[in-house]
Enzyme design. Structure first.
Site, PDB file in Angstrom:
ATOM      1  N   ASN A 180       0.858  -1.182   0.000  1.00  0.00           N
ATOM      2  CA  ASN A 180       0.000   0.000   0.000  1.00  0.00           C
ATOM      3  C   ASN A 180       0.901   1.242   0.000  1.00  0.00           C
ATOM      4  O   ASN A 180       1.670   1.448   0.942  1.00  0.00           O
ATOM      5  CB  ASN A 180      -0.890  -0.044   1.255  1.00  0.00           C
TER       6      ASN A 180
ATOM      7  N   ASP B  13      -0.053   4.447  -0.124  1.00  0.00           N
ATOM      8  CA  ASP B  13      -0.754   5.684   0.273  1.00  0.00           C
ATOM      9  C   ASP B  13       0.168   6.693   0.945  1.00  0.00           C
ATOM     10  O   ASP B  13       0.067   7.899   0.718  1.00  0.00           O
ATOM     11  CB  ASP B  13      -1.860   5.366   1.303  1.00  0.00           C
ATOM     12  N   HIS B  14       1.053   6.174   1.810  1.00  0.00           N
ATOM     13  CA  HIS B  14       1.809   7.128   2.637  1.00  0.00           C
ATOM     14  C   HIS B  14       2.986   7.760   1.911  1.00  0.00           C
ATOM     15  O   HIS B  14       3.593   8.698   2.421  1.00  0.00           O
ATOM     16  CB  HIS B  14       2.183   6.489   3.969  1.00  0.00           C
TER      17      HIS B  14
ATOM     18  N   ARG C  50       3.763  18.729   1.395  1.00  0.00           N
ATOM     19  CA  ARG C  50       4.399  19.872   0.747  1.00  0.00           C
ATOM     20  C   ARG C  50       3.586  20.402  -0.440  1.00  0.00           C
ATOM     21  O   ARG C  50       3.799  21.500  -0.917  1.00  0.00           O
ATOM     22  CB  ARG C  50       5.780  19.455   0.224  1.00  0.00           C
TER      23      ARG C  50
ATOM     24  N   HIS D 268      -5.699   3.547  -1.438  1.00  0.00           N
ATOM     25  CA  HIS D 268      -7.028   3.892  -0.947  1.00  0.00           C
ATOM     26  C   HIS D 268      -7.350   5.306  -1.450  1.00  0.00           C
ATOM     27  O   HIS D 268      -6.722   6.274  -1.019  1.00  0.00           O
ATOM     28  CB  HIS D 268      -7.004   3.860   0.592  1.00  0.00           C
TER      29      HIS D 268
ATOM     30  N   ARG E 197      -9.447   7.950  -0.935  1.00  0.00           N
ATOM     31  CA  ARG E 197     -10.401   8.372   0.093  1.00  0.00           C
ATOM     32  C   ARG E 197     -11.283   9.504  -0.433  1.00  0.00           C
ATOM     33  O   ARG E 197     -10.879  10.287  -1.293  1.00  0.00           O
ATOM     34  CB  ARG E 197      -9.644   8.872   1.333  1.00  0.00           C
TER      35      ARG E 197
ATOM     36  N   ARG F 296      -7.017  12.694   1.184  1.00  0.00           N
ATOM     37  CA  ARG F 296      -5.933  13.182   2.042  1.00  0.00           C
ATOM     38  C   ARG F 296      -4.556  12.693   1.590  1.00  0.00           C
ATOM     39  O   ARG F 296      -3.559  13.287   1.931  1.00  0.00           O
ATOM     40  CB  ARG F 296      -6.179  12.828   3.504  1.00  0.00           C
ATOM     41  N   HIS F 297      -4.518  11.605   0.832  1.00  0.00           N
ATOM     42  CA  HIS F 297      -3.204  11.190   0.309  1.00  0.00           C
ATOM     43  C   HIS F 297      -3.270  10.920  -1.204  1.00  0.00           C
ATOM     44  O   HIS F 297      -2.878  11.749  -2.003  1.00  0.00           O
ATOM     45  CB  HIS F 297      -2.580  10.025   1.106  1.00  0.00           C
TER      46      HIS F 297
ATOM     47  N   GLU G  20      -8.694   0.358  -2.790  1.00  0.00           N
ATOM     48  CA  GLU G  20      -9.561   0.390  -1.604  1.00  0.00           C
ATOM     49  C   GLU G  20     -10.498   1.573  -1.729  1.00  0.00           C
ATOM     50  O   GLU G  20     -10.069   2.674  -2.100  1.00  0.00           O
ATOM     51  CB  GLU G  20      -8.722   0.585  -0.340  1.00  0.00           C
TER      52      GLU G  20
ATOM     53  N   THR H 266      -6.688   6.400  10.263  1.00  0.00           N
ATOM     54  CA  THR H 266      -6.606   5.359   9.242  1.00  0.00           C
ATOM     55  C   THR H 266      -7.911   4.559   9.323  1.00  0.00           C
ATOM     56  O   THR H 266      -8.770   4.866  10.153  1.00  0.00           O
ATOM     57  CB  THR H 266      -5.366   4.463   9.455  1.00  0.00           C
ATOM     58  N   THR H 267      -8.073   3.551   8.445  1.00  0.00           N
ATOM     59  CA  THR H 267      -9.331   2.791   8.456  1.00  0.00           C
ATOM     60  C   THR H 267      -9.518   2.137   9.820  1.00  0.00           C
ATOM     61  O   THR H 267      -8.660   1.393  10.276  1.00  0.00           O
ATOM     62  CB  THR H 267      -9.297   1.705   7.364  1.00  0.00           C
TER      63      THR H 267
ATOM     64  N   GLU I   5     -10.967  -9.496   3.161  1.00  0.00           N
ATOM     65  CA  GLU I   5      -9.666  -9.101   3.706  1.00  0.00           C
ATOM     66  C   GLU I   5      -9.865  -9.020   5.210  1.00  0.00           C
ATOM     67  O   GLU I   5     -10.630  -8.179   5.703  1.00  0.00           O
ATOM     68  CB  GLU I   5      -9.187  -7.754   3.163  1.00  0.00           C
TER      69      GLU I   5
ATOM     70  N   HIS J 161      -3.621  -4.628   7.647  1.00  0.00           N
ATOM     71  CA  HIS J 161      -3.757  -3.481   8.551  1.00  0.00           C
ATOM     72  C   HIS J 161      -2.883  -3.651   9.787  1.00  0.00           C
ATOM     73  O   HIS J 161      -3.120  -4.549  10.594  1.00  0.00           O
ATOM     74  CB  HIS J 161      -5.202  -3.205   8.985  1.00  0.00           C
ATOM     75  N   GLY J 162      -1.890  -2.781   9.853  1.00  0.00           N
ATOM     76  CA  GLY J 162      -1.012  -2.760  11.036  1.00  0.00           C
ATOM     77  C   GLY J 162       0.090  -3.808  11.016  1.00  0.00           C
ATOM     78  O   GLY J 162       0.845  -3.935  11.988  1.00  0.00           O
TER      79      GLY J 162
ATOM     80  N   GLY K 183       1.258  -1.439   4.266  1.00  0.00           N
ATOM     81  CA  GLY K 183       1.681  -0.110   3.832  1.00  0.00           C
ATOM     82  C   GLY K 183       2.587   0.605   4.799  1.00  0.00           C
ATOM     83  O   GLY K 183       3.784   0.731   4.583  1.00  0.00           O
ATOM     84  N   HIS K 184       2.002   1.036   5.907  1.00  0.00           N
ATOM     85  CA  HIS K 184       2.694   1.970   6.796  1.00  0.00           C
ATOM     86  C   HIS K 184       4.066   1.488   7.250  1.00  0.00           C
ATOM     87  O   HIS K 184       5.040   2.244   7.225  1.00  0.00           O
ATOM     88  CB  HIS K 184       1.787   2.267   8.004  1.00  0.00           C
TER      89      HIS K 184
HETATM   90  N1  PXP Z   1      -5.843  -3.062   4.278  1.00  0.00           N
HETATM   91  C1  PXP Z   1      -6.792  -2.097   4.356  1.00  0.00           C
HETATM   92  C2  PXP Z   1      -8.182  -2.450   4.002  1.00  0.00           C
HETATM   93  C3  PXP Z   1      -6.467  -0.786   4.739  1.00  0.00           C
HETATM   94  O1  PXP Z   1      -7.436   0.147   4.815  1.00  0.00           O
HETATM   95  C4  PXP Z   1      -5.112  -0.477   4.999  1.00  0.00           C
HETATM   96  C5  PXP Z   1      -4.736   0.938   5.349  1.00  0.00           C
HETATM   97  O2  PXP Z   1      -5.016   1.768   4.276  1.00  0.00           O
HETATM   98  C6  PXP Z   1      -4.169  -1.499   4.888  1.00  0.00           C
HETATM   99  C7  PXP Z   1      -4.552  -2.789   4.549  1.00  0.00           C
HETATM  100  C8  PXP Z   1      -2.715  -1.251   5.133  1.00  0.00           C
HETATM  101  O3  PXP Z   1      -2.537  -0.991   6.490  1.00  0.00           O
HETATM  102  P1  PXP Z   1      -1.128  -0.520   7.021  1.00  0.00           P
HETATM  103  O4  PXP Z   1      -0.817   0.790   6.365  1.00  0.00           O
HETATM  104  O5  PXP Z   1      -1.329  -0.407   8.494  1.00  0.00           O
HETATM  105  O6  PXP Z   1      -0.135  -1.578   6.643  1.00  0.00           O
END
Ligand code: PXP
Length: 242
Positions: free
Chosen positions: A9, A11-12, A20, A45, A47, A51-52, A72, A102-103, A153, A193-194, A215-216
């Site tokens: 992911n 996004d970040h 910036r 994602h 959104r 935001r990103h 997403e 976040t979600t 998921e 997620h996480g 992602g993160h």
């Molecule tokens: N899966 C879903 C459905 C999410 O919404 C996210 C965060 O956008 C992720 C996975 C990835 O999560 P993380 O950034 O914590 O790895």
């Protein structure tokens, strides 16, 4: 057990760019690097609050992603229209609240059942896979299957946030149990997620697990694994001055 695939992911990368308001870092360039280094696909994602990731990002990503492009999105008419034009390989329906960082939490499949069924058939008519981001609960798994979705998921947030061994073990059992129900009733399993460099390995044996969306932790780690080179390159420029 077949190999679990990684969808990164990105996004970040866009979060940093938006801080910036310029062009860098570019999530599209990031996606190319992720795929070159083994990612089976890319997740973003789009959104409602943008935001990103921005609309131009998703269309640029569509042109470069070679593996699976997983978009997403919330149950939003505006984003559904964009997704239909975009034609990702898969959409993952997630809940979305404006104030969240976040979600948070999985999709309420029961309350939104009719709408989810409609969206599943819309995307199936365009040959796009549909995944539902849900809590590891039996009812949510059963309803996801009933909706016609291809994947669930499983939300790994509670497992990842757990601090003590007892809770970590309990959350892991919940995930494995939900995954085993899913494989028994014939809906495919992703998770995310996480997840990070410590908590990912213990869940790899989850029944039927096909893909992880991470992602993160990867984007965060890349700052430090890349910082040495970034400073060295700037030092070379400065030292060549004269
Ligand atoms: N899966 C879903 C459905 C999410 O919404 C996210 C965060 O956008 C992720 C996975 C990835 O999560 P993380 O950034 O914590 O790895």
């Amino acid at each position: 057990m077949s190999q679990v695939q990684l969808c990164v992911n990105v996004d970040h990368i866009a979060t940093l760019r938006q801080a910036r308001g310029g062009n860098e870092p570019d999530p599209v360039q990031g996606a190319i690097i992720c795929e070159e280094h083994g990612a089976a696909g890319i997740t973003v994602h789009l959104r409602e609050d943008r935001r990103h990731i921005q609309d131009h990002d998703v269309f640029a990503l569509r042109k470069v992603i070679k593996g699976k492009f997983n978009l997403e999105m919330a149950l939003s008419d505006e984003i559904i229209e964009i997704a239909r034009k975009l034609k990702p390989d898969q959409i993952t329906i997630v809940p979305e609240k404006r104030q969240e960082i976040t979600t948070e939490g999985g999709l309420d499949v029961k309350t939104n059942f009719k709408r989810i069924c409609e969206i599943v058939s819309v995307f199936h008519s365009e040959n796009i896979l549909v995944s539902l981001f849900i809590e590891p609960e039996e009812e949510a798994v059963m309803l996801s299957k009933e909706s016609g979705a291809d994947f669930i998921e499983l939300h790994t947030g509670a497992y990842c946030n757990a601090k003590v061994k007892d809770t970590i073990d309990k959350e892991k059992v919940r995930l494995f149990h939900a995954a085993s129900i899913a494989t028994n009733i014939g809906i495919r399993v992703n998770a995310g997620h996480g997840l990070n460099y410590i908590n990912t390995a213990p869940i790899l044996t989850m029944p039927g697990l096909e893909e992880l969306n991470i992602g993160h932790s990867i984007i965060s780690r890349s700052i430090f694994t890349g910082l040495a080179n970034a400073v060295s390159e700037m030092m070379q420029i400065i030292n060549k001055k004269k």
